[in-house]
Write an enzyme that holds these catalytic residues in place. Sequence first.
Site, PDB file in Angstrom:
ATOM      1  N   LYS A  13       0.824  -1.208   0.000  1.00  0.00           N
ATOM      2  CA  LYS A  13       0.000   0.000   0.000  1.00  0.00           C
ATOM      3  C   LYS A  13       0.857   1.258   0.000  1.00  0.00           C
ATOM      4  O   LYS A  13       0.578   2.190  -0.752  1.00  0.00           O
ATOM      5  CB  LYS A  13      -0.931   0.018   1.221  1.00  0.00           C
ATOM      6  CG  LYS A  13      -1.920  -1.123   1.288  1.00  0.00           C
ATOM      7  CD  LYS A  13      -2.814  -1.051   2.514  1.00  0.00           C
ATOM      8  CE  LYS A  13      -2.078  -0.986   3.829  1.00  0.00           C
ATOM      9  NZ  LYS A  13      -1.349  -2.186   4.226  1.00  0.00           N
ATOM     10  N   ARG A  88      -9.359   0.077   9.434  1.00  0.00           N
ATOM     11  CA  ARG A  88      -9.097  -1.344   9.651  1.00  0.00           C
ATOM     12  C   ARG A  88     -10.282  -2.062  10.276  1.00  0.00           C
ATOM     13  O   ARG A  88     -10.285  -3.274  10.347  1.00  0.00           O
ATOM     14  CB  ARG A  88      -7.885  -1.540  10.557  1.00  0.00           C
ATOM     15  CG  ARG A  88      -6.595  -1.158   9.886  1.00  0.00           C
ATOM     16  CD  ARG A  88      -5.434  -1.460  10.786  1.00  0.00           C
ATOM     17  NE  ARG A  88      -4.228  -0.917  10.184  1.00  0.00           N
ATOM     18  CZ  ARG A  88      -3.080  -1.529  10.175  1.00  0.00           C
ATOM     19  NH1 ARG A  88      -2.946  -2.694  10.735  1.00  0.00           N
ATOM     20  NH2 ARG A  88      -2.041  -0.968   9.611  1.00  0.00           N
ATOM     21  N   ARG A 127      12.322  -7.992   4.530  1.00  0.00           N
ATOM     22  CA  ARG A 127      12.391  -6.552   4.800  1.00  0.00           C
ATOM     23  C   ARG A 127      12.949  -6.300   6.204  1.00  0.00           C
ATOM     24  O   ARG A 127      13.740  -5.385   6.405  1.00  0.00           O
ATOM     25  CB  ARG A 127      10.998  -5.920   4.636  1.00  0.00           C
ATOM     26  CG  ARG A 127      11.013  -4.418   4.686  1.00  0.00           C
ATOM     27  CD  ARG A 127       9.739  -3.807   4.182  1.00  0.00           C
ATOM     28  NE  ARG A 127       8.663  -3.923   5.161  1.00  0.00           N
ATOM     29  CZ  ARG A 127       7.434  -3.478   4.974  1.00  0.00           C
ATOM     30  NH1 ARG A 127       7.104  -2.911   3.821  1.00  0.00           N
ATOM     31  NH2 ARG A 127       6.522  -3.597   5.901  1.00  0.00           N
ATOM     32  N   ARG A 133      13.198  -2.704  10.423  1.00  0.00           N
ATOM     33  CA  ARG A 133      12.056  -1.954  10.965  1.00  0.00           C
ATOM     34  C   ARG A 133      11.422  -2.764  12.093  1.00  0.00           C
ATOM     35  O   ARG A 133      11.030  -3.913  11.897  1.00  0.00           O
ATOM     36  CB  ARG A 133      11.003  -1.704   9.875  1.00  0.00           C
ATOM     37  CG  ARG A 133      11.210  -0.417   9.174  1.00  0.00           C
ATOM     38  CD  ARG A 133      10.200  -0.048   8.123  1.00  0.00           C
ATOM     39  NE  ARG A 133       8.834  -0.500   8.288  1.00  0.00           N
ATOM     40  CZ  ARG A 133       7.902  -0.299   7.371  1.00  0.00           C
ATOM     41  NH1 ARG A 133       8.178   0.306   6.246  1.00  0.00           N
ATOM     42  NH2 ARG A 133       6.680  -0.725   7.579  1.00  0.00           N
ATOM     43  N   ARG A 144      -0.140  -9.258  13.945  1.00  0.00           N
ATOM     44  CA  ARG A 144      -0.800  -8.155  13.230  1.00  0.00           C
ATOM     45  C   ARG A 144      -1.566  -8.658  12.015  1.00  0.00           C
ATOM     46  O   ARG A 144      -2.677  -8.187  11.733  1.00  0.00           O
ATOM     47  CB  ARG A 144       0.238  -7.108  12.799  1.00  0.00           C
ATOM     48  CG  ARG A 144       0.810  -6.336  13.977  1.00  0.00           C
ATOM     49  CD  ARG A 144       1.979  -5.423  13.603  1.00  0.00           C
ATOM     50  NE  ARG A 144       1.674  -4.525  12.513  1.00  0.00           N
ATOM     51  CZ  ARG A 144       2.524  -4.211  11.542  1.00  0.00           C
ATOM     52  NH1 ARG A 144       3.747  -4.725  11.515  1.00  0.00           N
ATOM     53  NH2 ARG A 144       2.187  -3.373  10.596  1.00  0.00           N
TER      54      ARG A 144
END
Length: 188
Positions: A13, A88, A127, A133, A144
């Site tokens: 996104k 969400r 990633r 991150r 999540r």
Amino acid sequence: MNLILFGPPAAGKGTQAKRLVEQRGMVQLSTGDMLREAIASGSELGQQCQAIMSAGGLIADDIVIALIEARLKEAEDAGGAIFDGFPRTLGQAEALDAMLAKLGKKIDHVVRLKVDDTQLLERVAKRYADQGRPDDNPESFKVRLDAYNRNTAPLLPYYGDKGLLTEVDGMGSIETVAAAIDTALDAG
């Protein structure tokens, strides 16, 4: 134009929103970016968000809605918003509709990036290894992702019944996904 990019964390996104900002002049309202900024600020709110996100939890609706509302006028003045990571939940979707209605605006398009959960988890693990991150920690990401899949299911019929939902294969190349999104937006 107000657009919701709909899909789980790491579905692409943010990448697509940045492209739309550059090409269409819209403002990206990324709850993930806003939350990371709050965390980086070291504020009390940021510390609370850090603890929740590190455990794989979702931030409470009232906090997320306040973050969005603070930036909504800026986006509307620019010609529209790209909602990235919001809404969400059904409650957030209804709150967004109410906020926009106060401005005489509405959601024009909802694009769902459909992804394969297994491949998505592999993408996040890579990633995390490359960028480090904290919100990409594979273990908290699984939590999540499960929460996303559970809490956002009611949004599909909510936007589908309004005739706003377009589904795009989010596992394609960036260019292929971009072309499919552009087709959906340009169709009306």
